[in-house]
Motif scaffolding. Structure first.
Motif, PDB file in Angstrom:
ATOM      1  N   GLU A  92     -42.021  17.537 113.968  1.00  0.00           N
ATOM      2  CA  GLU A  92     -40.946  18.165 113.102  1.00  0.00           C
ATOM      3  C   GLU A  92     -40.972  17.519 111.852  1.00  0.00           C
ATOM      4  O   GLU A  92     -41.158  18.051 110.744  1.00  0.00           O
ATOM      5  CB  GLU A  92     -39.732  17.874 113.814  1.00  0.00           C
ATOM      6  N   ASN A 128     -39.873  24.278 115.618  1.00  0.00           N
ATOM      7  CA  ASN A 128     -38.815  24.812 116.369  1.00  0.00           C
ATOM      8  C   ASN A 128     -37.624  25.129 115.516  1.00  0.00           C
ATOM      9  O   ASN A 128     -37.764  24.981 114.403  1.00  0.00           O
ATOM     10  CB  ASN A 128     -38.406  23.640 117.315  1.00  0.00           C
ATOM     11  N   LYS A 129     -36.627  25.733 116.102  1.00  0.00           N
ATOM     12  CA  LYS A 129     -35.381  26.060 115.096  1.00  0.00           C
ATOM     13  C   LYS A 129     -34.906  25.009 114.539  1.00  0.00           C
ATOM     14  O   LYS A 129     -34.446  25.244 113.478  1.00  0.00           O
ATOM     15  CB  LYS A 129     -34.350  26.859 116.114  1.00  0.00           C
ATOM     16  N   GLU A 130     -34.825  23.794 115.003  1.00  0.00           N
ATOM     17  CA  GLU A 130     -34.153  22.836 114.449  1.00  0.00           C
ATOM     18  C   GLU A 130     -34.926  22.297 112.854  1.00  0.00           C
ATOM     19  O   GLU A 130     -34.328  22.055 112.026  1.00  0.00           O
ATOM     20  CB  GLU A 130     -33.995  21.431 115.234  1.00  0.00           C
ATOM     21  N   VAL A 132     -36.841  24.302 111.400  1.00  0.00           N
ATOM     22  CA  VAL A 132     -36.649  25.317 110.306  1.00  0.00           C
ATOM     23  C   VAL A 132     -35.218  25.139 109.700  1.00  0.00           C
ATOM     24  O   VAL A 132     -35.117  25.360 108.249  1.00  0.00           O
ATOM     25  CB  VAL A 132     -36.703  26.634 111.073  1.00  0.00           C
ATOM     26  N   LEU A 133     -34.177  25.067 110.364  1.00  0.00           N
ATOM     27  CA  LEU A 133     -33.008  24.743 109.646  1.00  0.00           C
ATOM     28  C   LEU A 133     -32.993  23.692 108.832  1.00  0.00           C
ATOM     29  O   LEU A 133     -32.411  23.598 107.722  1.00  0.00           O
ATOM     30  CB  LEU A 133     -31.769  24.576 110.912  1.00  0.00           C
ATOM     31  N   LEU A 171     -41.296  33.920 112.485  1.00  0.00           N
ATOM     32  CA  LEU A 171     -40.510  33.479 113.201  1.00  0.00           C
ATOM     33  C   LEU A 171     -39.485  34.860 113.352  1.00  0.00           C
ATOM     34  O   LEU A 171     -38.237  34.751 112.580  1.00  0.00           O
ATOM     35  CB  LEU A 171     -39.522  32.264 112.697  1.00  0.00           C
ATOM     36  N   SER A 175     -34.527  33.243 114.843  1.00  0.00           N
ATOM     37  CA  SER A 175     -35.127  32.210 114.026  1.00  0.00           C
ATOM     38  C   SER A 175     -35.082  32.798 112.538  1.00  0.00           C
ATOM     39  O   SER A 175     -34.862  32.126 111.581  1.00  0.00           O
ATOM     40  CB  SER A 175     -36.304  31.697 114.349  1.00  0.00           C
ATOM     41  N   SER A 176     -35.601  34.194 112.404  1.00  0.00           N
ATOM     42  CA  SER A 176     -35.598  34.675 111.179  1.00  0.00           C
ATOM     43  C   SER A 176     -34.291  34.690 110.615  1.00  0.00           C
ATOM     44  O   SER A 176     -33.764  34.566 109.415  1.00  0.00           O
ATOM     45  CB  SER A 176     -36.367  35.876 111.391  1.00  0.00           C
ATOM     46  N   ALA A 178     -31.576  33.148 111.179  1.00  0.00           N
ATOM     47  CA  ALA A 178     -31.130  31.774 110.884  1.00  0.00           C
ATOM     48  C   ALA A 178     -31.609  31.288 109.644  1.00  0.00           C
ATOM     49  O   ALA A 178     -30.814  30.641 108.825  1.00  0.00           O
ATOM     50  CB  ALA A 178     -31.510  30.607 112.000  1.00  0.00           C
ATOM     51  N   ILE A 179     -32.750  31.554 109.247  1.00  0.00           N
ATOM     52  CA  ILE A 179     -33.356  31.061 107.870  1.00  0.00           C
ATOM     53  C   ILE A 179     -32.780  31.745 106.738  1.00  0.00           C
ATOM     54  O   ILE A 179     -32.485  31.131 105.651  1.00  0.00           O
ATOM     55  CB  ILE A 179     -34.933  31.212 108.033  1.00  0.00           C
TER      56      ILE A 179
END
Length: 359
Positions: A92, A128-130, A132-133, A171, A175-176, A178-179
């Motif tokens: 990450e 992963n989502k984390e 990306v955030l 994503l 996930s998309s 969330a971005i």
């Protein structure tokens, strides 16, 4: 679309750099594998990826930019520098570092810059989502600091928009969503205003298009566009279709395509309904095209903003005689133009299309 470099106008915000100077600069920082410390390989320790200096990652990104134009065959082994970046991005922290380097160092004036960003993000492990955030928060902070009109600002804003678009495409789904934070959405739509650099506007439109592949994002974007005090900015940008400036012409094409296909407005006449086709004898065949290629209303212009290799054939077949064709290349990037038989296969995700006939 593609850009004919001999005709491409200098961007007011770009720094002129000759290819010779760029090659000399990049070759001076090229790093050979035998000189690498252990942190290039995952087995050297639990936190090996935190030992990579940011400057080294910057240099590896620029090295990739230098060698990417030498890749010709689809089956070629990836260059060593790409494998190094892949190893770094396998964690990450390293992935975020690679993305930040791409945003900061890839120059606007390099014609392969957008392709390299897309290639690196496509080749690196899916975050992963984390991660990306975390990246989204970093981008939000960066967006607040790039309000000046200098060269670095344009470079960072353009590259950030490209990264956001590629991630939105890769994503899809939650996930998309969330971005696409309120800050990111506001940033991209603000970039559509006339006061911004055209190249930043172009890739902001493309990023919004990629986000709209997720239905929830599409509805959110349409609501935000409708709330703008001066009206939907895409309507203004659409007027740049056919502009003399090559980047402005691309902005007009993308704005028009989005209004016709994604962000449809009630009462607006579709472009194909008002296009004069009386002088068109041959055009790009909308029934003989791979899935992600965008074609203009008159069928004479095509553009690909997907990371896959899209292709289209013409409606006019020739079996004998001597023929030639002419094209105007409007954008930079990796492309092939040529003759295609009926037997040529459009395998867009495998990189096969026009120019890859075996006969």
């Amino acid at each position: 679309m593609g850009v004919c470099l001999c005709k491409c106008k200098e961007n007011d915000h770009s720094v002129s750099t000759s290819n010779h100077d760029r090659r000399r600069r990049i070759s001076s920082i090229n790093i050979q594998s035998e000189d690498q410390p252990d942190w290039y390989m995952p087995g050297s320790g639990s936190n090996w990826w935190k030992s990579v200096p940011a400057k080294v990652v910057d240099n590896l990104v620029l090295d990739t930019l230098n060698v990417i134009g030498t890749l010709v065959e689809n089956e070629e082994e990836p260059p060593e520098v790409l494998l190094k970046l892949h190893n770094i991005a396998d964690q990450e922290y390293g992935w975020i570092q690679v993305v930040q380097s791409m945003v900061n160092v890839i120059p606007v004036e390099d014609p392969l810059g957008p392709a390299v960003i897309t290639l690196l993000l496509d080749d690196c492990p899916l975050p992963n989502k984390e991660a990306v955030l975390r990246l989204s928060k970093l981008f939000t902070a960066t967006q607040k600091n790039v309000t000046d009109k200098g060269n670095k600002s344009v470079r960072v804003q353009r590259n950030m928009s490209i990264v956001l678009g590629v991630l939105a495409e890769k994503l899809s789904g939650p996930s998309s969503v969330a971005i696409l934070t309120p800050q990111t959405l506001s940033y991209l739509i603000t970039n559509l205003e006339d006061c911004n650099s055209s190249v930043v506007t172009l890739f902001s439109i493309i990023a919004l298009e990629k986000f709209a592949q997720t239905s929830e994002n599409k509805a959110t974007i349409m609501r935000e566009l409708s709330k703008r005090e001066r009206g939907n900015p895409l309507l203004v940008l659409e007027q740049r279709v056919g502009a003399e400036d090559l980047v402005d012409a691309q902005v007009g094409f993308c704005a028009q395509w989005c209004l016709d296909n994604l962000f449809v407005m009630e009462g607006r006449v579709f472009s194909y309904e008002k296009t004069d086709m009386s002088t068109v004898n041959a055009m790009l065949n909308t029934n003989d095209v791979s899935e992600y290629l965008k074609i203009a209303p008159d069928g004479l212009e095509a553009r690909c903003d997907a990371y896959s290799f899209e292709s289209v054939r013409c409606t006019f077949q020739v079996d004998s005689g001597v023929w030639y064709y002419e094209t105007t290349i409007l954008s930079c990037g990796v492309m092939q133009i040529g003759w295609a038989t009926k037997n040529s296969k459009f395998l867009n995700h495998e990189g096969y299309g026009i120019g890859d006939d075996e006969c």
